[in-house]
Design a protein around this motif. Sequence first.
Motif, PDB file in Angstrom:
ATOM      1  N   GLU A  76       0.867  -1.180   0.000  1.00 18.48           N
ATOM      2  CA  GLU A  76       0.000   0.000   0.000  1.00 18.48           C
ATOM      3  C   GLU A  76       0.901   1.226   0.000  1.00 18.48           C
ATOM      4  OE1 GLU A  76      -3.513   0.150   0.046  1.00 18.48           O
ATOM      5  OE2 GLU A  76      -3.326  -1.993  -0.354  1.00 18.48           O
ATOM      6  N   HIS A  77       0.538   2.223  -0.782  1.00 16.14           N
ATOM      7  CA  HIS A  77       1.287   3.482  -0.815  1.00 16.14           C
ATOM      8  C   HIS A  77       0.281   4.621  -0.901  1.00 16.14           C
ATOM      9  CE1 HIS A  77       4.273   6.499  -1.730  1.00 16.14           C
ATOM     10  NE2 HIS A  77       3.630   6.818  -2.829  1.00 16.14           N
ATOM     11  N   ARG A  78       0.142   5.369   0.194  1.00 14.21           N
ATOM     12  CA  ARG A  78      -0.785   6.507   0.249  1.00 14.21           C
ATOM     13  C   ARG A  78      -2.190   6.122  -0.221  1.00 14.21           C
ATOM     14  NH1 ARG A  78       2.952  11.499  -1.887  1.00 14.21           N
ATOM     15  NH2 ARG A  78       4.498  11.306  -0.268  1.00 14.21           N
ATOM     16  N   ASP A  79      -2.737   5.097   0.373  1.00 15.25           N
ATOM     17  CA  ASP A  79      -4.080   4.585   0.084  1.00 15.25           C
ATOM     18  C   ASP A  79      -4.215   3.989  -1.314  1.00 15.25           C
ATOM     19  OD1 ASP A  79      -4.859   5.337   2.624  1.00 15.25           O
ATOM     20  OD2 ASP A  79      -5.586   7.289   1.966  1.00 15.25           O
ATOM     21  N   LEU A  80      -3.118   3.765  -2.010  1.00 19.50           N
ATOM     22  CA  LEU A  80      -3.145   3.122  -3.317  1.00 19.50           C
ATOM     23  C   LEU A  80      -2.519   1.743  -3.189  1.00 19.50           C
ATOM     24  CD1 LEU A  80      -1.740   6.064  -5.475  1.00 19.50           C
ATOM     25  CD2 LEU A  80      -4.144   5.460  -5.167  1.00 19.50           C
ATOM     26  N   ALA A  81      -3.090   0.765  -3.890  1.00 21.10           N
ATOM     27  CA  ALA A  81      -2.495  -0.568  -3.928  1.00 21.10           C
ATOM     28  C   ALA A  81      -1.454  -0.569  -5.043  1.00 21.10           C
ATOM     29  CB  ALA A  81      -3.563  -1.622  -4.205  1.00 21.10           C
ATOM     30  N   MET A  82      -0.228  -0.938  -4.714  1.00 22.30           N
ATOM     31  CA  MET A  82       0.856  -0.941  -5.702  1.00 22.30           C
ATOM     32  C   MET A  82       1.129  -2.360  -6.166  1.00 22.30           C
ATOM     33  SD  MET A  82       4.758   0.362  -5.238  1.00 22.30           S
ATOM     34  CE  MET A  82       5.987   0.115  -6.521  1.00 22.30           C
ATOM     35  N   TRP A  83       1.013  -2.557  -7.466  1.00 23.07           N
ATOM     36  CA  TRP A  83       1.347  -3.816  -8.121  1.00 23.07           C
ATOM     37  C   TRP A  83       2.555  -3.568  -9.010  1.00 23.07           C
ATOM     38  CZ3 TRP A  83      -1.547  -8.505  -8.138  1.00 23.07           C
ATOM     39  CH2 TRP A  83      -2.696  -8.476  -7.338  1.00 23.07           C
ATOM     40  N   VAL A  84       3.360  -4.579  -9.229  1.00 20.11           N
ATOM     41  CA  VAL A  84       4.490  -4.482 -10.146  1.00 20.11           C
ATOM     42  C   VAL A  84       4.295  -5.526 -11.234  1.00 20.11           C
ATOM     43  CG1 VAL A  84       6.987  -4.689 -10.407  1.00 20.11           C
ATOM     44  CG2 VAL A  84       6.031  -3.638  -8.357  1.00 20.11           C
ATOM     45  N   ALA A  85       4.433  -5.076 -12.486  1.00 16.81           N
ATOM     46  CA  ALA A  85       4.293  -5.979 -13.631  1.00 16.81           C
ATOM     47  C   ALA A  85       5.582  -5.943 -14.442  1.00 16.81           C
ATOM     48  CB  ALA A  85       3.116  -5.554 -14.500  1.00 16.81           C
ATOM     49  N   LEU A  86       6.052  -7.103 -14.839  1.00 17.29           N
ATOM     50  CA  LEU A  86       7.212  -7.225 -15.720  1.00 17.29           C
ATOM     51  C   LEU A  86       6.697  -7.641 -17.084  1.00 17.29           C
ATOM     52  CD1 LEU A  86      10.248  -7.452 -16.371  1.00 17.29           C
ATOM     53  CD2 LEU A  86      10.139  -9.796 -15.510  1.00 17.29           C
ATOM     54  N   CYS A  87       7.003  -6.848 -18.087  1.00 15.42           N
ATOM     55  CA  CYS A  87       6.549  -7.143 -19.446  1.00 15.42           C
ATOM     56  C   CYS A  87       7.653  -7.848 -20.224  1.00 15.42           C
ATOM     57  CB  CYS A  87       6.155  -5.857 -20.166  1.00 15.42           C
ATOM     58  SG  CYS A  87       4.692  -5.092 -19.450  1.00 15.42           S
ATOM     59  N   ALA A  88       7.236  -8.629 -21.226  1.00 10.10           N
ATOM     60  CA  ALA A  88       8.208  -9.244 -22.122  1.00 10.10           C
ATOM     61  C   ALA A  88       9.030  -8.104 -22.715  1.00 10.10           C
ATOM     62  CB  ALA A  88       7.489 -10.023 -23.212  1.00 10.10           C
ATOM     63  N   GLY A  89      10.320  -8.295 -22.782  1.00  8.59           N
ATOM     64  CA  GLY A  89      11.201  -7.224 -23.212  1.00  8.59           C
ATOM     65  C   GLY A  89      11.935  -6.605 -22.040  1.00  8.59           C
ATOM     66  N   GLY A  90      11.533  -6.959 -20.817  1.00 12.08           N
ATOM     67  CA  GLY A  90      12.269  -6.551 -19.635  1.00 12.08           C
ATOM     68  C   GLY A  90      11.880  -5.241 -19.001  1.00 12.08           C
ATOM     69  N   ARG A  91      10.740  -4.671 -19.348  1.00 12.46           N
ATOM     70  CA  ARG A  91      10.327  -3.393 -18.752  1.00 12.46           C
ATOM     71  C   ARG A  91       9.397  -3.655 -17.569  1.00 12.46           C
ATOM     72  NH1 ARG A  91       8.796   1.662 -22.202  1.00 12.46           N
ATOM     73  NH2 ARG A  91       9.139   3.248 -20.625  1.00 12.46           N
ATOM     74  N   ASN A  92       9.685  -2.999 -16.437  1.00  7.73           N
ATOM     75  CA  ASN A  92       8.869  -3.136 -15.238  1.00  7.73           C
ATOM     76  C   ASN A  92       7.988  -1.910 -15.065  1.00  7.73           C
ATOM     77  OD1 ASN A  92      11.488  -4.725 -14.712  1.00  7.73           O
ATOM     78  ND2 ASN A  92      10.122  -5.495 -13.166  1.00  7.73           N
ATOM     79  N   TRP A  93       6.746  -2.147 -14.673  1.00  7.62           N
ATOM     80  CA  TRP A  93       5.785  -1.061 -14.456  1.00  7.62           C
ATOM     81  C   TRP A  93       5.200  -1.166 -13.062  1.00  7.62           C
ATOM     82  CZ3 TRP A  93       5.682   2.549 -18.074  1.00  7.62           C
ATOM     83  CH2 TRP A  93       6.076   2.216 -19.365  1.00  7.62           C
ATOM     84  N   ALA A  94       5.049  -0.016 -12.405  1.00  4.72           N
ATOM     85  CA  ALA A  94       4.320   0.058 -11.140  1.00  4.72           C
ATOM     86  C   ALA A  94       2.900   0.477 -11.492  1.00  4.72           C
ATOM     87  CB  ALA A  94       4.960   1.085 -10.216  1.00  4.72           C
ATOM     88  N   VAL A  95       1.938  -0.302 -11.068  1.00  7.21           N
ATOM     89  CA  VAL A  95       0.524  -0.022 -11.335  1.00  7.21           C
ATOM     90  C   VAL A  95      -0.135   0.276  -9.994  1.00  7.21           C
ATOM     91  CG1 VAL A  95      -1.633  -0.926 -12.293  1.00  7.21           C
ATOM     92  CG2 VAL A  95       0.561  -1.559 -13.341  1.00  7.21           C
TER      93      VAL A  95
END
Length: 153
Positions: A76-95
């Motif tokens: 949890e970050h400031r009332d937001l749920a933080m997910w991390v996704a790794l995409c093919a190609g090696g790029r990581n995204w925080a959702v």
Amino acid sequence: MKTLTAAAALGFALALSGCGDTTPPNAQAPAIRIANPGSDRLKALSPLNQRIGLRRAIRGARETCSRVVGLAYQQEHRDLAMWVALCAGGRNWAVFIAPDEGVQVRDCRQAAQLGLPACRPVAPLPPDPMAPEGTEVSANELEAANRNLTNAQ
């Protein structure tokens, strides 16, 4: 005399009641967790449907992700749920999913400069049954992408 004593006691009680909060300033307030139905539903989905949901969020933010190959709920970050996704190609995204189900997507490489929590490495997902044969990301590629993530911090 009785009236004077009663009036003095009443005046003293009123004076004390106007003092405000008397708890010490160092007292810790209890943490309050705001319900986040969107994130809770995502947690309850199968890995395949979690993969689809996070990919849609990333693509909906007009970012590139051909296929999510690793993901994890992080915190949890400031009332937001933080997910991390790794995409093919090696790029990581925080959702980040808000309690009203609004979504924000940020590149994990920018987390520090944006004042966001650092993205942690994610474990690979089971093979995607919809992916063409031979297109799954290998364990070596996933390990390299997670290593790049930790080096970017």
